[in-house]
Write a protein that holds these residues in place. Structure first.
Motif, PDB file in Angstrom:
ATOM      1  N   PRO A   1     -13.081  95.034 -27.708  1.00  0.00           N
ATOM      2  CA  PRO A   1     -12.390  95.068 -28.999  1.00  0.00           C
ATOM      3  C   PRO A   1     -11.584  96.359 -29.147  1.00  0.00           C
ATOM      4  N   THR A   2     -10.431  96.257 -29.769  1.00  0.00           N
ATOM      5  CA  THR A   2      -9.605  97.423 -30.017  1.00  0.00           C
ATOM      6  C   THR A   2      -9.959  97.958 -31.389  1.00  0.00           C
ATOM      7  N   SER A   3     -10.127  99.270 -31.479  1.00  0.00           N
ATOM      8  CA  SER A   3     -10.474  99.864 -32.763  1.00  0.00           C
ATOM      9  C   SER A   3      -9.854 101.251 -32.862  1.00  0.00           C
ATOM     10  N   ALA A   4      -9.915 101.807 -34.042  1.00  0.00           N
ATOM     11  CA  ALA A   4      -9.415 103.160 -34.286  1.00  0.00           C
ATOM     12  C   ALA A   4     -10.462 103.906 -35.086  1.00  0.00           C
ATOM     13  N   ASN A   5     -10.696 105.158 -34.702  1.00  0.00           N
ATOM     14  CA  ASN A   5     -11.680 105.911 -35.472  1.00  0.00           C
ATOM     15  C   ASN A   5     -11.037 106.477 -36.736  1.00  0.00           C
ATOM     16  N   ALA A   6     -11.843 107.013 -37.629  1.00  0.00           N
ATOM     17  CA  ALA A   6     -11.376 107.473 -38.936  1.00  0.00           C
ATOM     18  C   ALA A   6     -10.341 108.584 -38.816  1.00  0.00           C
ATOM     19  N   HIS A   7     -10.518 109.485 -37.859  1.00  0.00           N
ATOM     20  CA  HIS A   7      -9.564 110.587 -37.695  1.00  0.00           C
ATOM     21  C   HIS A   7      -8.204 110.071 -37.230  1.00  0.00           C
ATOM     22  N   ALA A   8      -8.201 109.101 -36.337  1.00  0.00           N
ATOM     23  CA  ALA A   8      -6.940 108.520 -35.864  1.00  0.00           C
ATOM     24  C   ALA A   8      -6.223 107.804 -37.006  1.00  0.00           C
TER      25      ALA A   8
ATOM     26  N   ALA B   1       2.259 115.186 -53.685  1.00  0.00           N
ATOM     27  CA  ALA B   1       2.254 115.573 -52.283  1.00  0.00           C
ATOM     28  C   ALA B   1       0.964 115.135 -51.583  1.00  0.00           C
ATOM     29  N   ASP B   2      -0.108 114.923 -52.359  1.00  0.00           N
ATOM     30  CA  ASP B   2      -1.383 114.520 -51.767  1.00  0.00           C
ATOM     31  C   ASP B   2      -1.452 113.024 -51.509  1.00  0.00           C
ATOM     32  N   GLU B   3      -0.500 112.257 -52.052  1.00  0.00           N
ATOM     33  CA  GLU B   3      -0.527 110.818 -51.865  1.00  0.00           C
ATOM     34  C   GLU B   3      -0.155 110.459 -50.433  1.00  0.00           C
ATOM     35  N   THR B   4      -0.848 109.494 -49.899  1.00  0.00           N
ATOM     36  CA  THR B   4      -0.577 109.016 -48.543  1.00  0.00           C
ATOM     37  C   THR B   4      -0.898 107.532 -48.499  1.00  0.00           C
ATOM     38  N   PHE B   5      -0.731 106.934 -47.374  1.00  0.00           N
ATOM     39  CA  PHE B   5      -1.040 105.521 -47.225  1.00  0.00           C
ATOM     40  C   PHE B   5      -2.550 105.327 -47.179  1.00  0.00           C
ATOM     41  N   ASP B   6      -2.991 104.167 -47.632  1.00  0.00           N
ATOM     42  CA  ASP B   6      -4.412 103.819 -47.621  1.00  0.00           C
ATOM     43  C   ASP B   6      -4.845 103.554 -46.177  1.00  0.00           C
ATOM     44  N   PRO B   7      -5.838 104.293 -45.684  1.00  0.00           N
ATOM     45  CA  PRO B   7      -6.295 104.078 -44.299  1.00  0.00           C
ATOM     46  C   PRO B   7      -6.739 102.640 -44.021  1.00  0.00           C
ATOM     47  N   ASP B   8      -7.312 101.964 -45.021  1.00  0.00           N
ATOM     48  CA  ASP B   8      -7.725 100.569 -44.824  1.00  0.00           C
ATOM     49  C   ASP B   8      -6.513  99.666 -44.606  1.00  0.00           C
ATOM     50  N   LEU B   9      -5.432  99.945 -45.322  1.00  0.00           N
ATOM     51  CA  LEU B   9      -4.208  99.175 -45.150  1.00  0.00           C
ATOM     52  C   LEU B   9      -3.624  99.394 -43.752  1.00  0.00           C
ATOM     53  N   ILE B  10      -3.565 100.639 -43.329  1.00  0.00           N
ATOM     54  CA  ILE B  10      -3.027 100.956 -42.004  1.00  0.00           C
ATOM     55  C   ILE B  10      -3.890 100.332 -40.925  1.00  0.00           C
ATOM     56  N   HIS B  11      -5.209 100.375 -41.096  1.00  0.00           N
ATOM     57  CA  HIS B  11      -6.118  99.765 -40.126  1.00  0.00           C
ATOM     58  C   HIS B  11      -5.896  98.251 -40.069  1.00  0.00           C
ATOM     59  N   ALA B  12      -5.699  97.627 -41.224  1.00  0.00           N
ATOM     60  CA  ALA B  12      -5.447  96.182 -41.254  1.00  0.00           C
ATOM     61  C   ALA B  12      -4.139  95.846 -40.537  1.00  0.00           C
ATOM     62  N   ILE B  13      -3.122  96.670 -40.718  1.00  0.00           N
ATOM     63  CA  ILE B  13      -1.847  96.456 -40.024  1.00  0.00           C
ATOM     64  C   ILE B  13      -2.045  96.600 -38.519  1.00  0.00           C
ATOM     65  N   PHE B  14      -2.737  97.649 -38.107  1.00  0.00           N
ATOM     66  CA  PHE B  14      -3.000  97.850 -36.677  1.00  0.00           C
ATOM     67  C   PHE B  14      -3.749  96.656 -36.094  1.00  0.00           C
ATOM     68  N   LYS B  15      -4.798  96.193 -36.790  1.00  0.00           N
ATOM     69  CA  LYS B  15      -5.579  95.057 -36.295  1.00  0.00           C
ATOM     70  C   LYS B  15      -4.716  93.812 -36.176  1.00  0.00           C
ATOM     71  N   HIS B  16      -3.818  93.614 -37.132  1.00  0.00           N
ATOM     72  CA  HIS B  16      -2.918  92.465 -37.085  1.00  0.00           C
ATOM     73  C   HIS B  16      -2.037  92.536 -35.833  1.00  0.00           C
ATOM     74  N   VAL B  17      -1.475  93.696 -35.567  1.00  0.00           N
ATOM     75  CA  VAL B  17      -0.617  93.869 -34.389  1.00  0.00           C
ATOM     76  C   VAL B  17      -1.431  93.683 -33.113  1.00  0.00           C
ATOM     77  N   TRP B  18      -2.615  94.276 -33.052  1.00  0.00           N
ATOM     78  CA  TRP B  18      -3.451  94.136 -31.855  1.00  0.00           C
ATOM     79  C   TRP B  18      -3.803  92.677 -31.606  1.00  0.00           C
ATOM     80  N   THR B  19      -4.131  91.938 -32.666  1.00  0.00           N
ATOM     81  CA  THR B  19      -4.473  90.525 -32.537  1.00  0.00           C
ATOM     82  C   THR B  19      -3.290  89.722 -32.023  1.00  0.00           C
ATOM     83  N   ARG B  20      -2.112  89.980 -32.579  1.00  0.00           N
ATOM     84  CA  ARG B  20      -0.911  89.267 -32.120  1.00  0.00           C
ATOM     85  C   ARG B  20      -0.620  89.553 -30.655  1.00  0.00           C
ATOM     86  N   ARG B  21      -0.761  90.807 -30.252  1.00  0.00           N
ATOM     87  CA  ARG B  21      -0.517  91.147 -28.845  1.00  0.00           C
ATOM     88  C   ARG B  21      -1.535  90.473 -27.937  1.00  0.00           C
TER      89      ARG B  21
END
Length: 103
Positions: free
Chosen positions: A49-56, A2-22
């Motif tokens: 630059p578009t970024s996301a903080n650690a809490h987001a 139940a404690d497992e979740t997605f890696d924040p670095d992976l999610i951040h990389a995905i977000f950056k990829h989408v932001w770059t494409r847009r």
């Protein structure tokens, strides 16, 4: 588990990829759009630059984990009702419309 979740670095990389494409799409289309309004003297939103903080990122990871877990649970219910023990793509296709409406 139940404690497992997605890696924040992976999610951040995905977000950056989408932001770059847009950003590149906007540049290719001549930069027309509502996102171009001036943010201040000499700076536009487009140039910052578009970024996301650690809490987001943590919240995004938890939302994705919840979404995926709910999708699997709903698909498993459909598979069980059909008497099969393996979730297939058709099970996910059947639950997807309502799942998207619920989230």
């Amino acid at each position: 588990m139940a404690d497992e979740t997605f890696d924040p670095d992976l999610i951040h990389a995905i977000f950056k990829h989408v932001w770059t494409r847009r950003y590149l799409d906007r540049e290719r289309n001549g930069g027309n759009g509502a996102m171009e309004s001036e943010a201040g003297v000499g700076t536009s939103k487009k140039n910052r630059p578009t970024s996301a903080n650690a809490h987001a990122l943590k919240l995004s990871c938890e939302l994705l984990r919840t979404f995926v877990a709910e999708a699997v649970n709903r698909a498993a219910d459909i598979a069980e009702a059909e008497g099969v023990t393996k979730i297939e793509a058709t099970h996910l296709e059947r639950i997807l419309p309502q799942l998207l409406l619920d989230f």
